[in-house]
Scaffold this active site. Sequence first.
Site, PDB file in Angstrom:
ATOM      1  N   GLU A 141      16.949  14.120  -3.143  1.00 22.78           N
ATOM      2  CA  GLU A 141      16.369  14.466  -4.443  1.00 22.78           C
ATOM      3  C   GLU A 141      15.293  15.523  -4.240  1.00 22.78           C
ATOM      4  O   GLU A 141      14.374  15.346  -3.437  1.00 22.78           O
ATOM      5  CB  GLU A 141      15.749  13.213  -5.084  1.00 22.78           C
ATOM      6  CG  GLU A 141      15.064  13.545  -6.409  1.00 22.78           C
ATOM      7  CD  GLU A 141      14.336  12.366  -7.053  1.00 22.78           C
ATOM      8  OE1 GLU A 141      14.538  11.211  -6.626  1.00 22.78           O
ATOM      9  OE2 GLU A 141      13.543  12.628  -7.977  1.00 22.78           O
ATOM     10  N   GLY A 350      -6.316  -2.006  -7.450  1.00 21.06           N
ATOM     11  CA  GLY A 350      -7.114  -0.890  -7.949  1.00 21.06           C
ATOM     12  C   GLY A 350      -8.222  -0.526  -6.975  1.00 21.06           C
ATOM     13  O   GLY A 350      -8.447  -1.219  -5.977  1.00 21.06           O
ATOM     14  N   CYS A 377      -3.988  -8.003  -4.891  1.00 19.61           N
ATOM     15  CA  CYS A 377      -4.881  -7.166  -4.089  1.00 19.61           C
ATOM     16  C   CYS A 377      -6.302  -7.148  -4.659  1.00 19.61           C
ATOM     17  O   CYS A 377      -7.033  -8.109  -4.480  1.00 19.61           O
ATOM     18  CB  CYS A 377      -4.284  -5.769  -3.941  1.00 19.61           C
ATOM     19  SG  CYS A 377      -4.946  -4.924  -2.505  1.00 19.61           S
ATOM     20  N   HIS A 503       0.859  -6.809  -2.082  1.00 21.77           N
ATOM     21  CA  HIS A 503       1.492  -6.286  -3.301  1.00 21.77           C
ATOM     22  C   HIS A 503       2.941  -6.782  -3.346  1.00 21.77           C
ATOM     23  O   HIS A 503       3.862  -6.028  -3.036  1.00 21.77           O
ATOM     24  CB  HIS A 503       1.465  -4.750  -3.288  1.00 21.77           C
ATOM     25  CG  HIS A 503       0.109  -4.183  -3.532  1.00 21.77           C
ATOM     26  ND1 HIS A 503      -0.417  -4.057  -4.799  1.00 21.77           N
ATOM     27  CD2 HIS A 503      -0.834  -3.746  -2.677  1.00 21.77           C
ATOM     28  CE1 HIS A 503      -1.636  -3.540  -4.715  1.00 21.77           C
ATOM     29  NE2 HIS A 503      -1.917  -3.349  -3.444  1.00 21.77           N
ATOM     30  N   GLU A 505       4.874  -7.147  -5.652  1.00 29.32           N
ATOM     31  CA  GLU A 505       5.717  -6.418  -6.624  1.00 29.32           C
ATOM     32  C   GLU A 505       6.557  -5.346  -5.930  1.00 29.32           C
ATOM     33  O   GLU A 505       7.601  -4.932  -6.451  1.00 29.32           O
ATOM     34  CB  GLU A 505       4.851  -5.795  -7.737  1.00 29.32           C
ATOM     35  CG  GLU A 505       3.956  -4.618  -7.342  1.00 29.32           C
ATOM     36  CD  GLU A 505       2.605  -5.019  -6.754  1.00 29.32           C
ATOM     37  OE1 GLU A 505       2.467  -6.165  -6.275  1.00 29.32           O
ATOM     38  OE2 GLU A 505       1.683  -4.170  -6.748  1.00 29.32           O
TER      39      GLU A 505
END
Length: 530
Positions: A141, A350, A377, A503, A505
């Site tokens: 890409e 963050g 986190c 993390h 996710e």
Amino acid sequence: MPTKYIIVTGGVLSGLGKGIAVASIGHLLSSRLKIIPIKCDGYLNVDPGTMNPFEHGEVFVLDDGGEVDMDFGHYERFLGISCKSKWNLTMGKVFEMVRQKERRGDYLGKTVQYIPHVTDVIKGHIFEVVREERPDLVLVEIGGTVGDIENELFLEAMRQMKEDVGRGNILYIHLTYVPIPYGVNEQKSKPTQQSVNLLKQRGIFPDIIIGRCSEFLTQEVRAKISNFCDVEPEAVITGLDVEDIYEIPLIFEREGLPEIIHKKLNIYSPPDLRKWKKYLENINNPSGEITVAICGKYTKLADSYASIVESFNHCSAHLKCKVNLRWIETTDVEDTSALQGVDGILVPGGFGVRGTEGKIQVIRHARENHIPFLGLCLGLQLSVIEFARNVCGLEGANSTEMDPDTPHPVIDILPEQRNIKEKGGTMRLGAYKAILKEGSLVHKLYGKKEVYERHRHRYEVNPDYHQILQEKGMLFSGISEDGRLVEFIELPEHPFFVATQAHPELKSRMEKPAPLFFGFVKACMEPAGR
Ligand code: GLN
């Protein structure tokens, strides 16, 4: 069979979903082929790790610790693979490699030039990945839009590549935009024609054109694009606007994309979308719904939290529960009225002090009102601070990231981070092992004792405060192998109060949602007892 290459470029506009298109093509072809995605980004940062999420969306972290473009999240989720940082080539990395070669004397006697030296480094890097991974297919890409100065060298390298790999082994796909202007109410092909012209000027003649549009492309517009851009009519594919990015592989299948690729590259890998369709059906026909507040500071740009959004989609696919996300900007939180009616609260990762006091207030609200809470986190660090202040009575407790002079530095910089001066790629990055405490909720959710989640942080729970936190009722449900770092916490008295220094996710997949998200959504679905 020689390795085949598909090069995907973009035109007209940025933000057309090239990453999703590449991931979807990969998904469709992955049943029988080993596929490696490579992303070329034109910026001069070595990696996106030093960029603000407002600039470039989420920074995705890989198992090997690479900080890479967020498109790698789509690649991993759609291809079900674990990517490597080497597969993200930025112009920053390219120039670094060229400079190293020049200083080493690799070009002795020569004038170092964009062509062939820089383009050779780009191609050389891609061929090195191919030698290492031995894939059947490489999906490259090219970031940005044709005509941008930044990606000219990548495009030139891709043009040259057809001679290196043989014309029958490479295919070029161009993603463009087909607008339907208000009042005209007709699909317009001119931007596509102009964009393809720009590409042709660079010596790249696309084999397939994907036109992003709010409707399926009409026969007229397909014929026009085919005629003006020299592609076969069936090679003009609709990239339909969809509510749910997971529908794109189905659209491409319906448009006959796998057959065209097969015809042109002579690779056959029949798409198997049965499971995928089942998941989508569950997402689209929920039997219940919940609302989760995401309390962060980049909430105006959902791209900053792309993997979190996807993790919830993965849960919906299994639990048939619609998850409504309520984005709450914690820099604006004055009271907790914005949390009215939510079934769960998530505080994501963050950096920096802005918005942290708002988040701490939100966490207190979740803890005291028994609202399911998931901290990621920074979310873990702030829940420790909240607990230290309001349960342990440690007034002014804070992280030294937010307040270097705090009387109670319950969160402090990792010792190995103290003397690090360079900011790029120096955090505690990548997958690390954690040992889970038998019988804890986290242990139950993962169903195993050892887990590897990905990390991106410099601060940790200060060991000087481990004892008091535990005495006052915080359970350290997962710790690093050496016992020093707190990786997971929970509050046993609460229906669901879980936070992790990692993390999770980043590793959530459609087939296997991240266990903490799964448990969190289930807890949100069961308001009984609250
Ligand atoms: N700023 C915190 C740290 O560096 C948390 C990082 C994060 O949330 N990714 O430790």
